[in-house]
Design an enzyme around this catalytic site. Structure first.
Site, mmCIF file in Angstrom:
data_model
loop_
_atom_site.group_PDB
_atom_site.id
_atom_site.type_symbol
_atom_site.label_atom_id
_atom_site.label_comp_id
_atom_site.label_asym_id
_atom_site.label_seq_id
_atom_site.Cartn_x
_atom_site.Cartn_y
_atom_site.Cartn_z
ATOM 1 N N LYS A 141 0.826 -1.211 0.000
ATOM 2 C CA LYS A 141 0.000 0.000 0.000
ATOM 3 C C LYS A 141 0.868 1.273 0.000
ATOM 4 O O LYS A 141 2.070 1.217 0.189
ATOM 5 C CB LYS A 141 -0.943 -0.012 1.206
ATOM 6 C CG LYS A 141 -1.888 -1.208 1.208
ATOM 7 C CD LYS A 141 -2.700 -1.285 -0.063
ATOM 8 C CE LYS A 141 -3.735 -2.396 -0.058
ATOM 9 N NZ LYS A 141 -3.204 -3.750 0.054
HETATM 10 C C1 LIG Z 1 -9.609 -3.537 -1.209
HETATM 11 C C2 LIG Z 1 -8.843 -4.238 -0.123
HETATM 12 N N1 LIG Z 1 -9.466 -4.556 1.030
HETATM 13 C C3 LIG Z 1 -8.818 -5.163 2.039
HETATM 14 C C4 LIG Z 1 -7.486 -5.506 1.932
HETATM 15 C C5 LIG Z 1 -6.824 -6.221 3.061
HETATM 16 O O1 LIG Z 1 -5.764 -5.469 3.612
HETATM 17 P P1 LIG Z 1 -4.721 -6.130 4.629
HETATM 18 O O2 LIG Z 1 -3.726 -6.871 3.817
HETATM 19 O O3 LIG Z 1 -4.113 -4.960 5.371
HETATM 20 O O4 LIG Z 1 -5.485 -7.029 5.551
HETATM 21 C C6 LIG Z 1 -6.784 -5.210 0.758
HETATM 22 C C7 LIG Z 1 -5.373 -5.587 0.602
HETATM 23 O O5 LIG Z 1 -4.888 -5.828 -0.471
HETATM 24 C C8 LIG Z 1 -7.478 -4.557 -0.299
HETATM 25 O O6 LIG Z 1 -6.859 -4.236 -1.451
#
Ligand SMILES: Cc1ncc(COP(=O)(O)O)c(C=O)c1O
Length: 195
Positions: A181
């Site tokens: 990110k």
């Molecule tokens: C749209 C979306 N939601 C949720 C997530 C989940 O994030 P995390 O990896 O911090 O749990 C991601 C991660 O790629 C995402 O792109």
């Protein structure tokens, strides 16, 4: 070889990580967590920001906080990361996928209303690649049908919609600090915007 992703570093990480370890408070919720939460509360103008280990966990907390029960319906785009759906499916929700717009890859706001039923508990817009969903239309539908809006702003940190930070427009928002990110630390977090 072209790397899939290069995590962004600002240059201060080494000293902050060392300072955190030397503070003897290494289990989370220490000085840096508090500073981070305060910074986001101020910059997002939200009631409370809470760091969680991931955006996935932030979304799961959101599902708990709105008291998702088996059979509740949750509307979200058909194109997203699995965590968006899993967080609510784990509580027994029926996920109602709505098609996306070809221009933004975000949920097509014009298709949301026809997906609402008496069992609808929440709408979960996903701001794909930091591009804002049509939040005015989504919030109008949500307030008309009295359903929650949980913004999956995993990819939307510091992006805005009509000068409002993504993640701070709905009732709650979740961000990701995953390595891939824009800002990274390995943690995600949850914003409570209800006042
Ligand atoms: C749209 C979306 N939601 C949720 C997530 C989940 O994030 P995390 O990896 O911090 O749990 C991601 C991660 O790629 C995402 O792109």
């Amino acid at each position: 070889m072209i790397p899939f992703n290069v995590p962004p570093y600002t240059g201060n990480e080494d000293q902050y990580v060392l300072a955190a370890m030397r503070s003897k408070k290494i289990s989370g919720d220490g000085e840096y967590s508090k500073r981070c939460q305060k910074w986001f509360e101020g910059n997002l103008n939200c009631a409370a920001a809470l760091l969680t280990p991931s955006c996935t966990q932030a979304l799961e907390m959101a599902a708990l906080l709105i008291d998702i029960q088996p059979g509740d319906e949750v509307i979200m785009p058909s194109y997203t990361f699995v965590s968006t759906a899993n967080a609510f499916a784990l509580r027994g929700a029926k996920i109602v996928f709505v098609d996306i717009r070809p221009d933004t890859m975000n949920i097509d706001e014009s298709l949301i209303e026809s997906a609402i039923t008496p069992r609808t508990k929440a709408i979960v817009p996903v701001h794909y690649a930091g591009i804002a969903c049509e939040m005015d239309a989504i919030m109008d539908i949500a307030s008309h049908y009295r359903v929650f809006v949980i913004e999956d702003a995993a990819q939307g940190i510091m992006s805005t919609y009509k000068n409002r930070p993504l993640g701070s427009i709905g009732h709650m928002g979740a961000y990701s600090f995953h390595e891939t990110k824009n800002c990274t630390s390995g943690g995600g977090w949850l914003v409570d915007y209800q006042r």
